[in-house]
Design a protein around this motif. Structure first.
Motif, short mmCIF file in Angstrom:
data_model
loop_
_atom_site.label_atom_id
_atom_site.label_comp_id
_atom_site.label_asym_id
_atom_site.label_seq_id
_atom_site.Cartn_x
_atom_site.Cartn_y
_atom_site.Cartn_z
N UNK A 150 0.86 -1.19 0.00
CA UNK A 150 0.00 0.00 0.00
C UNK A 150 0.89 1.24 0.00
N UNK A 151 0.55 2.20 -0.85
CA UNK A 151 1.36 3.42 -0.90
C UNK A 151 1.34 4.11 0.46
N UNK A 152 0.17 4.10 1.12
CA UNK A 152 0.06 4.72 2.45
C UNK A 152 0.92 4.02 3.48
N UNK A 153 1.18 2.73 3.25
CA UNK A 153 2.05 2.00 4.17
C UNK A 153 3.51 2.26 3.85
N UNK A 154 3.89 2.12 2.58
CA UNK A 154 5.33 2.21 2.31
C UNK A 154 5.84 3.65 2.40
N UNK A 155 4.92 4.60 2.38
CA UNK A 155 5.32 5.97 2.70
C UNK A 155 6.05 5.97 4.05
N UNK A 510 13.79 3.87 -2.59
CA UNK A 510 14.49 4.61 -1.54
C UNK A 510 14.11 6.09 -1.62
N UNK A 511 13.89 6.73 -0.51
CA UNK A 511 13.60 8.17 -0.52
C UNK A 511 14.91 8.95 -0.57
N UNK A 512 15.69 8.69 -1.59
CA UNK A 512 17.04 9.23 -1.68
C UNK A 512 17.27 9.73 -3.12
N UNK A 513 17.89 10.89 -3.22
CA UNK A 513 18.35 11.37 -4.53
C UNK A 513 19.84 11.69 -4.41
N UNK A 531 6.77 7.36 -4.89
CA UNK A 531 5.98 6.25 -5.43
C UNK A 531 6.72 5.52 -6.53
N UNK A 532 6.46 4.23 -6.60
CA UNK A 532 6.99 3.43 -7.69
C UNK A 532 6.42 3.94 -9.00
#
Length: 930
Positions: A150-155, A510-513, A531-532
RNA sequence: GCCCGGGUGGCGGAAUCGGCAGACGCGGGGGAUUCAAAAUCCCUUUCCCUCCGGGGAGUGCGGGUUCAAGUCCCGCCCCGGGCACCA
């Protein structure tokens, strides 16, 4: 067909069970029967249950596989459900729900084969599994269900990742702290950098690099398990001891790559120590201890020319017996240590047949990188080459040769050892192959005729250590090493940092840039989730051994770069293209169950405290398979401790009590060729097993497709109903034990429910037949004895014996000539309610109750009814049972003694013998010794 | 090799603190009911011997402690699981 069937219109059979079960399942859903209230937020309610003591009961959530459930899967789920229902009936606010561990390789493998997008497939599988679980009558709070996809979960999985990224481990305070604290400490000079670097004189870029090297989630060039066939690298734990992938059994190669790592090693000691506080089985604790693999010893520095070779040893006391050094082939010092030519007079096999050390080393390194883990595993013959140079033993200045050999592993200790063949089996073997000196430093016992001696004894040939036993010798030598600046006490672990990236599509991004320097930057929390992308070409590529890992996300060209304003103006950044491993989502799902709808936080503080910080702390009961003994449970504990250090959760451990359920096995049959045949088509004839007129051979194994021995819940519903299936699974044996499935035995559980039904309900009219009379004394006593035993059994998860006791009570009721007394009937229904909730609800309703049995009070035994007037006492002579007498339970020991002597049988056996001793166990037994 | 579990009737298992071994269920045998069968209900079912009163053996094997051992101790055997060149 005939009138007989019609007259038993209300007989409890699969058909009636089906009606009853579906009726109550929809009633429960409409009424929200299993909703557990939170102290605040969207899931708070006015039921009043929030005031009850809380209990958080959880299963290890399943991977929603496409093949559906067989009867082996829900064993643990039924177990927790029975326990949860029991606890609801004894006045607890029970949180019990179910989620889905839905990221991971199998969905992609399926997608690769079918061309269906992993998300579609995953959603379909989850829906199917939910339907199957609902049909079992599991009392889950459906509002709290989550899927890791779930997007709400993997956030929030990404958010937790950022907490790790933005933290470092303070070894002085022994906890994780925010990176901002580290910056202040560096700024004020409280932390001294290594290699003479100073913070103030470092460039901005260098400062970033320094800080990155402290993070709990960090990038590192690491030798990884590269699996070209799966197109990804794998964690050590996902590689079998044969050096193949656990999933798919493909070859795995080791190669260095830049990967995300989690600094779990910082927590090694706490993960080890806190095991003591947990109510887990010793087996699991031992496995975790072994995995962490703490060993105490010393670091000793050996001089080799101008270089220092640090060596880790658990036996510093044997340093006088060190006759050579061995370093791992990949060791970074090898290039500097290797000599330019062979010294004179060395053994020919030291050279590997080469003319100079450089060539020998180069050849040996190549050879060892090509060796698979399997080769190393199977072939433990010692190999190696001499580097052509020598090191000095710090205690006595002896010159000893330095070798490289693959029996020393780069990943453990310092990747270098001092070899003491006298006290180490492996070193002894190596010394024999290469003709090296062997010096014993511990006196073996006189009868010793083995090689290396690892037992205790007085030190010998060891200068100032001579005569000391090992323990004293260790402390003495460590003191010497520290005083002389030659080494120090040191602890080493087998546990390695956790390799956290995968070259896959179906995982959390990953929330990485990366900035223009190529350094990682956290995506701001307020623009999570990352998001994917909806890839069209998402399938992983099968690659060959020499190709580089190629993350599928790299193909999403408009996603792989993004524009973010970090306050210095909008700029373009390159995204991290790896995804997280499947373990990420399962590391913290229990916390999201608590507060699944929260948009502001991953869990609210108040709600987390309510459910997690009870008397013991953590999930009250966590049930799952032993296969997660190390990985999931260690990773989860690690994340939880980080969140604890940072103040996001209130307990140091996530799972207070862990229970490992057994597996359901089933008979599988193989024909002459060894091929498995459909187990359902096998018949037993004269204790032989026959399939299509041919004899086949029986074995037992995990239920599943490959052994062709699956039995599905749906087959059971057609024949028996869900209550019977639940009852049978709980009755088969203790929950923690593996047990073989036997479809022919299921009927026993059906018969119990049938008899209970028949004892309470007229099979022709469906009317209740109980009458409101006081049960006679003996029935009432049995009832209360049963109530007591069932309560004890339920508390200890011993559902098999609880069912046996209920069966005994029901058998007694069956034997009555009169209708069942109402009070007994009601207690019986309540005793059964956790095990067989549908039939219990139906009977409870028929008995005239408007409220669900789910929150009815579980019977409590009245102690005054438990006492028997007359008891049976076994009489023994010399410990052997000879007779029995009935006697008033109030009898004294003397009365019992006299009554026993008066027994005809005893009288005749002891008349002419001398009684040498009499043992009276009050109210239990009497034993005459003659 | 090392570390954990486990071994009880034909089968799944019970015996929670050293106190009647085999609860409960499956399967088997017998009976009642039935025109018959299914279903149901009742009895029986560790093994061996028996003159039918009973007697003997028995919890993987061999020892031991104890009035008394499936349970505790010592030494083995077998099965399952985990780890494995971790210095």
């Amino acid at each position: 067909m005939d009138t007989g069937q019609a007259s038993y219109k209300f007989r409890y059979d699969a058909h009636l069970a089906d009606q009853i079960e579906l009726k109550w399942q929809s009633r429960w859903e409409e009424d929200g029967t299993y909703h557990a209230p939170n102290p605040s937020g969207a899931l708070a309610d006015s039921s009043g249950r929030i005031k009850l003591p809380k209990l958080f009961i959880m299963d290890m959530f399943p991977y929603p596989s496409g093949t559906g459930l067989h009867v082996g899967h829900p064993l643990g789920f039924i177990g927790t459900d029975v326990y949860a229902r029991y606890k609801r009936m004894t006045g607890h606010n029970v949180l019990h729900t179910m989620g889905y561990d839905a990221f991971g390789l199998p969905a992609e493998e399926h997608a690769r084969q079918t061309g269906q997008h992993p998300r579609e497939n995953t959603i379909a599988n989850i829906n199917n599994m939910q339907k199957q679980l609902k049909r079992l009558g599991l009392g889950h709070d459906p509002r709290r269900s989550i899927a890791t996809t779930d997007v709400d979960y993997y956030k929030w999985t990404q958010w937790i990742f950022l907490q790790l990224f933005n933290s470092w481990y303070d070894t002085k305070k022994n906890c994780a702290r925010p990176i901002s604290d580290l910056e202040s400490l560096l700024e004020e000079g409280s932390i001294i950098l290594e290699n003479g670097e100073t913070w103030s004189s470092s460039t901005d870029r260098r400062k970033k690099e320094i800080i990155n090297s402290y993070r709990l989630a960090y990038l590192a060039e690491a030798p990884v398990n590269w699996c070209p066939a799966l197109g990804t690298v794998l964690a050590n734990e996902e590689v079998t001891i044969d050096g193949r992938s656990e999933r798919g059994n493909h070859p795995v190669y080791r190669r260095p790559l830049k990967q995300w790592m989690m600094r779990i090693t910082s927590y090694a000691d706490r993960l080890l120590e806190d095991l003591e506080t947990l109510d887990w089985s010793d087996a699991i604790k031992t496995m975790q201890r072994n995995w962490i693999g703490r060993s105490e010893g010393a670091l000793i520095n050996f001089d080799a020319g101008s270089l220092k070779i640090p060596v880790f040893t658990t036996r510093p006391d044997t340093v006088f017996g060190a006759t050579y050094l061995v370093i791992a082939p990949e060791h970074p010092l090898v290039d500097e240590l290797v000599g330019s030519e062979w010294p004179n007079g060395i053994e020919i096999n030291w050279t590997g047949g080469f003319d100079d050390p450089q060539s020998a080393v180069q050849a040996y390194r190549l050879e060892s990188t090509q060796k698979s883990d399997l080769d190393r595993q199977e072939n433990k013959d010692k190999t190696g080459v001499f580097l052509g140079t020598y090191a000095k033993v710090p205690v006595d200045g002896r010159e000893i040769p330095i070798f490289i050999s693959d029996y020393v592993l780069m990943g453990y200790g310092t990747g270098a050892i001092m070899a003491v063949p006298g006290q180490d089996e492996r070193d002894w073997e190596f010394a024999e192959v290469f003709g090296l000196d062997i010096i014993r430093t511990v006196q073996p016992p006189i009868e010793w005729d083995g090689n290396a001696y690892t037992g205790d004894g007085p030190s010998i040939n060891s200068g100032f250590l001579d005569g000391l036993p090992i323990a004293d010798a260790k402390t003495t030598i460590i003191k010497w090493l520290e005083e002389n600046n030659r080494g120090s006490r040191q602890v080493s672990y087998k546990l390695r940092d956790w390799l956290f990236s995968r070259q896959r599509y179906w995982g959390e991004p990953f929330p990485i840039v990366y900035d223009t320097d190529g350094l990682p930057v956290a995506v701001p929390v307020n623009i999570l989730p990352v998001e994917l992308p909806e890839l069209i070409d998402w399938a992983p590529r099968s690659l060959d051994e020499n190709s580089d890992p190629e993350p599928p996300l790299g193909r999403a060209s408009d996603w792989s770069t993004t524009v973010i304003d970090f306050g210095d103006g909008a700029q373009e950044y390159v995204r991290e293209l790896n995804t997280m491993p499947q373990w990420a989502g399962s590391c913290w799902y229990y916390l999201r169950y608590l507060d699944p709808l929260n948009k502001e936080e991953f869990v609210s503080e108040e709600i987390e405290k309510y459910w997690m910080s009870g008397e013991t702390g953590g999930v009250d009961l966590y049930v799952g398979g032993v296969e997660h003994a190390v990985l999931h449970l260690l990773y989860s504990r690690f994340w939880h401790k980080v969140l604890y250090d940072l103040g996001f959760v209130s307990t140091p451990e996530p799972f207070q009590r862990l229970f490992n359920q057994g597996y359901i096995q089933a008979a599988a049959y193989q024909d002459e060729r060894g091929m498995y045949v459909e187990a359902t088509d096998v018949v037993e004839v004269d204790s032989k097993f026959i399939h299509n007129d041919e004899e086949v051979y029986r074995s037992f194994g995990k239920m599943g497709k490959s052994l062709k021995n699956s039995v599905t819940p749906d087959e059971m519903y057609v024949e028996y109903g869900a209550d019977t299936l639940r009852l049978y699974e709980m009755f088969m044996g203790p929950l923690d034990q593996d047990r073989p499935w036997e479809t022919k035995s299921v009927v026993g559980s059906l018969r119990l429910i049938q008899r209970v039904w028949r004892n309470l309900v007229d099979e022709m009219s469906g009317e209740i037949t109980v009458i409101d009379i006081i049960p006679d004394e003996s029935l009432n006593r049995l009832l209360h004895q049963t109530i007591k035993a069932v309560n004890d059994d339920m508390n200890d998860l011993r559902f098999n014996t609880a069912i046996a006791r209920i069966t005994e009570l029901n058998n007694e009721i069956t034997r009555l000539d009169s209708p069942t007394p109402k009070s007994v009937a009601e207690s019986l229904v309540l005793l059964l309610a956790p095990l067989t909730p549908h039939i219990a609800e139906e009977l409870w309703e028929k008995l005239g109750h408007n409220e669900s049995v789910v929150y009815a009070q579980f019977p409590v035994a009245n102690e005054t009814f438990l006492v028997e007037d007359m008891i049976e006492v076994p009489l023994q002579i010399n410990g052997k049972l000879k007779s029995k007498i009935y006697i008033a339970s109030s009898s004294s020991d003397e009365e019992l003694h006299e009554a026993a002597l008066a027994d005809e049988k005893i009288k005749s056996l002891i008349e002419d013998k001398e009684i040498r001793n009499v043992i009276v166990v009050s109210g239990k037994l009497i034993n005459f010794v003659i």
